[in-house]
Design a protein around this motif. Sequence first.
Motif, short mmCIF file in Angstrom:
data_model
loop_
_atom_site.label_atom_id
_atom_site.label_comp_id
_atom_site.label_asym_id
_atom_site.label_seq_id
_atom_site.Cartn_x
_atom_site.Cartn_y
_atom_site.Cartn_z
N THR A 173 -0.13 -8.95 4.78
CA THR A 173 0.38 -8.44 3.34
C THR A 173 1.39 -7.35 3.45
O THR A 173 1.21 -6.44 4.30
N VAL A 231 -4.97 -2.20 -0.50
CA VAL A 231 -3.69 -2.88 -0.60
C VAL A 231 -2.51 -1.98 0.15
O VAL A 231 -2.49 -0.88 -0.41
N ASP A 271 6.25 -6.29 -6.11
CA ASP A 271 5.30 -6.78 -5.06
C ASP A 271 6.00 -8.00 -4.10
O ASP A 271 6.47 -9.16 -4.89
N ASN A 287 5.08 -9.70 -1.86
CA ASN A 287 4.23 -10.76 -1.64
C ASN A 287 4.26 -11.77 -2.46
O ASN A 287 3.84 -13.08 -2.18
N LEU A 316 -3.50 -6.75 -9.84
CA LEU A 316 -3.90 -6.32 -8.65
C LEU A 316 -5.37 -6.81 -8.52
O LEU A 316 -5.70 -7.45 -7.48
N GLU A 374 -5.09 -10.73 -8.15
CA GLU A 374 -4.44 -11.17 -6.90
C GLU A 374 -5.06 -10.63 -5.55
O GLU A 374 -4.95 -11.27 -4.34
N TYR A 375 -5.65 -9.34 -5.62
CA TYR A 375 -6.10 -8.84 -4.30
C TYR A 375 -7.55 -8.46 -4.23
O TYR A 375 -8.11 -8.02 -3.24
N ASP A 376 -8.25 -8.48 -5.52
CA ASP A 376 -9.63 -8.13 -5.16
C ASP A 376 -10.45 -9.49 -5.02
O ASP A 376 -11.57 -9.69 -5.91
#
Length: 248
Positions: free
Chosen positions: A2, A28, A59, A61, A76, A79-81
């Motif tokens: 990431t 992150v 971002d 990514n 967030l 996408e990331y949790d």
Amino acid sequence: MTERITVWLTPPGPNPWKVVLVLEELGVPYVIQSFKFDDVKKPPFININPNGRVPAIVDPNTNLTLWESGAIIQYLEEEYDKEKKLTCDSMQERQLLNQWLHFQMSGQGPYYGQCGWFNVLHPEKVPSAIERYTREVHRVLGVLYGVLQGKDWLVGGKCTFADLAFLPWNARLDSVLLTPPGEDPLTPYPNVQAWHQRMLARDSWKKVISTRDKLMDDQGLQPNGMPKGITNMKEYEEYMEKQATEQP
């Protein structure tokens, strides 16, 4: 691997730190692009957020540029949790989390901000405005007081992004209300006070506030966000005009 998300912010305001706090909690990687409030309506930031308000993220990514703190937090989370560290399992609970996030954005943030403006930054005292927004701050606290009766967190029996969204503004409540030194403005709301203290004790917040303090000091700013020696927004606007005319 990431890549680091860039968070664009000016350090005084509470809203960017909601985003940084969630990034810290989720682990992150990110980098902060800190700049002066004077430059929010200028390139390069105005090219990132045409509304000229912080925060915004870039971002790499997902090739996404996004502004508005609530929208960023929801992104967030989505996408990331993946491990649901700051969210809940059931559809009903996830919708309640969004409800409280929107209440923070539409209730706590604007009313705290206006109360702080008229108490601290407005060049003239307007008693009716101070009374109105002080009353609204206490109304918001009353809502939180009611819902936190008998529980530690807003939803799901755990600390979530919805709880954390309230932390940066509540951490500024004494300056918003001009609370006398040594007094806690949350004392009349004991369960809100306990909820707030639980979040203040988190390692993520300790890192966030340390970073904020350093960036504030780097820019020579007072706790209210004004440069040292400036007492209200009128003086600040004059200061910015002078700075602009002195630039080559």
